[in-house]
Design a protein around this motif. Structure first.
Motif, short mmCIF file in Angstrom:
data_model
loop_
_atom_site.label_atom_id
_atom_site.label_comp_id
_atom_site.label_asym_id
_atom_site.label_seq_id
_atom_site.Cartn_x
_atom_site.Cartn_y
_atom_site.Cartn_z
N CYS A 5 34.23 28.61 50.11
CA CYS A 5 32.97 27.96 48.29
C CYS A 5 33.22 26.05 48.57
O CYS A 5 33.88 25.81 48.99
CB CYS A 5 33.68 28.32 47.40
SG CYS A 5 34.02 29.94 47.20
N VAL A 22 38.49 27.27 41.17
CA VAL A 22 38.41 27.92 41.99
C VAL A 22 40.08 28.23 43.24
O VAL A 22 39.85 29.15 44.02
CB VAL A 22 37.67 27.20 43.39
CG1 VAL A 22 37.39 27.47 45.03
CG2 VAL A 22 35.86 27.05 42.60
N THR A 25 41.74 31.27 41.41
CA THR A 25 41.47 32.00 42.26
C THR A 25 41.58 32.90 43.71
O THR A 25 40.87 31.71 44.37
CB THR A 25 40.40 32.34 41.97
OG1 THR A 25 38.95 31.94 40.83
CG2 THR A 25 39.10 33.76 42.03
N LEU A 28 39.32 33.07 46.41
CA LEU A 28 38.16 32.00 46.82
C LEU A 28 39.14 30.26 48.25
O LEU A 28 40.03 30.28 47.38
CB LEU A 28 37.66 31.33 45.78
CG LEU A 28 37.18 32.34 44.42
CD1 LEU A 28 36.34 31.44 43.66
CD2 LEU A 28 35.59 32.79 45.14
N LEU A 51 29.81 30.50 49.34
CA LEU A 51 29.18 30.21 48.02
C LEU A 51 28.91 29.22 47.53
O LEU A 51 30.01 27.85 48.14
CB LEU A 51 30.11 31.53 47.32
CG LEU A 51 30.40 31.26 45.80
CD1 LEU A 51 27.98 31.92 45.46
CD2 LEU A 51 31.05 31.71 45.57
N PHE A 53 29.42 27.17 43.49
CA PHE A 53 29.17 26.92 42.44
C PHE A 53 28.36 25.44 42.37
O PHE A 53 29.02 24.24 42.65
CB PHE A 53 30.51 26.90 41.63
CG PHE A 53 30.83 27.94 41.95
CD1 PHE A 53 30.78 28.42 40.92
CD2 PHE A 53 32.05 27.73 42.71
CE1 PHE A 53 31.85 30.16 41.38
CE2 PHE A 53 32.61 29.77 43.22
CZ PHE A 53 32.57 30.38 42.55
N PHE A 112 34.40 32.64 34.68
CA PHE A 112 33.74 32.42 35.66
C PHE A 112 34.21 33.77 36.53
O PHE A 112 33.95 33.58 37.57
CB PHE A 112 34.83 31.24 36.53
CG PHE A 112 34.87 31.09 37.47
CD1 PHE A 112 33.62 30.04 37.66
CD2 PHE A 112 36.42 31.18 38.12
CE1 PHE A 112 33.90 29.54 39.47
CE2 PHE A 112 36.40 30.61 39.52
CZ PHE A 112 35.84 29.86 40.44
N LEU A 113 35.46 33.92 36.54
CA LEU A 113 36.38 34.98 37.11
C LEU A 113 35.41 36.35 37.78
O LEU A 113 35.27 37.25 38.18
CB LEU A 113 37.95 35.71 36.79
CG LEU A 113 38.90 36.41 37.49
CD1 LEU A 113 38.42 35.68 39.22
CD2 LEU A 113 39.50 36.47 36.75
N SER A 116 32.47 35.48 39.62
CA SER A 116 33.27 35.43 41.20
C SER A 116 33.74 36.67 41.51
O SER A 116 33.30 37.35 43.06
CB SER A 116 34.57 34.62 41.39
OG SER A 116 34.35 33.43 40.63
N GLN A 117 33.95 37.48 40.27
CA GLN A 117 34.29 38.86 41.59
C GLN A 117 33.02 39.97 41.66
O GLN A 117 32.73 40.46 42.67
CB GLN A 117 34.93 39.81 40.27
CG GLN A 117 36.06 39.49 40.13
CD GLN A 117 36.82 40.03 39.28
OE1 GLN A 117 36.51 40.55 37.70
NE2 GLN A 117 38.37 40.55 39.84
N ALA A 119 30.67 37.97 43.25
CA ALA A 119 30.48 37.53 44.24
C ALA A 119 31.26 38.51 45.60
O ALA A 119 30.53 38.46 47.06
CB ALA A 119 30.69 35.87 44.29
#
Length: 242
Positions: A5, A22, A25, A28, A51, A53, A112-113, A116-117, A119
């Motif tokens: 990312c 990020v 996580t 990521l 990815l 953001f 955010f999570l 991201s999940q 993605a």
């Protein structure tokens, strides 16, 4: 799997916050942080990025303009985008450039999570950037005031109520209770492994014990397949039998 990312935002506090999100996580990997979309484009042209953001309102080159430049490539290696912005009027434009999600500032780590999940599921489904191992197949569920990591293989079924769900897990006597909707759970769970067979139930296909004419035995309970979901379920049975 690790999703490579970058974070692009001209606001220092927002850039710091999203970068920290990020880094905390585990699926990521932060490869760069930029306060300029032009600098980010130069990095993307010479490095592997899966990815972005991406903030929208930035000088010189806006986030939406960067997204259009990348979208015009239409290549296999084109990074996916999650917009992070304080302006909701760009949501429709975001979908036009095939953005995965649209986070409206200020947003929490939980929001955010969730994005991201989404993605993570996208890359797993499309075998990008690498094939996911079963040990990494999990989601995070909000239970009371914490996020709980749940392995997909342990989910037997999800039972939906009006404002919350019960997640029945193998080896657990009591289900997890989460303040979310069954629709949100359906979006989080991979279609290859889970199926909604009733307005109130999503089942893990790997945990089916037996099937009768219109009922599925999941061990913990029998569930009737409702008419609205029967066609999809019958296609699954045909594959199972054959």
């Amino acid at each position: 799997m690790k999703i490579k990312c970058i974070v692009v935002d001209d606001e220092p506090l927002a850039l710091e916050m999203v970068s920290n999100f990020v880094e905390k996580t585990d699926f990521l990997e932060l490869k760069g942080r930029f306060d300029s979309a032009l600098e980010a484009l130069g990095f993307i042209n010479s490095h592997e990025v899966h990815l972005i953001f991406l903030d929208i309102q930035m000088p010189d080159l806006t986030g939406m303009e960067l997204a259009r430049v990348l979208d015009n490539r239409k290549g296999q290696s084109t990074p996916k985008i999650i917009f992070t912005t304080a302006y909701n009027q760009y949501a429709i434009e975001g979908y036009k450039v095939d953005a995965l999600d649209y986070l409206l500032k200020p947003f929490s780590y939980e929001e955010f999570l969730t994005a991201s999940q989404k993605a993570l599921r996208h890359f797993q489904k499309n075998s990008q950037p690498e094939k996911a191992s079963s040990a990494e197949d999990y989601i995070f569920i909000k239970v009371e005031y914490q996020l709980v990591k749940v392995l997909l293989k342990e989910i037997i079924l999800v039972e939906g109520y009006k404002d919350y769900v019960k997640i029945h897990l193998s080896g657990k006597t009591s289900p997890l209770l989460s303040l979310t909707t069954l629709k949100n759970m359906e979006e989080m769970l991979p279609e290859s492994q889970f199926m909604r067979i009733h307005r109130s139930y999503i089942i893990n296909l790997d945990h089916i014990q037996s099937i009768s004419k219109s009922t599925v035995n999941m061990g913990v309970m029998n569930i009737s397949v409702s008419d609205g979901y029967k066609e999809n379920f019958l296609r699954f049975i045909d594959k199972w039998i054959n």
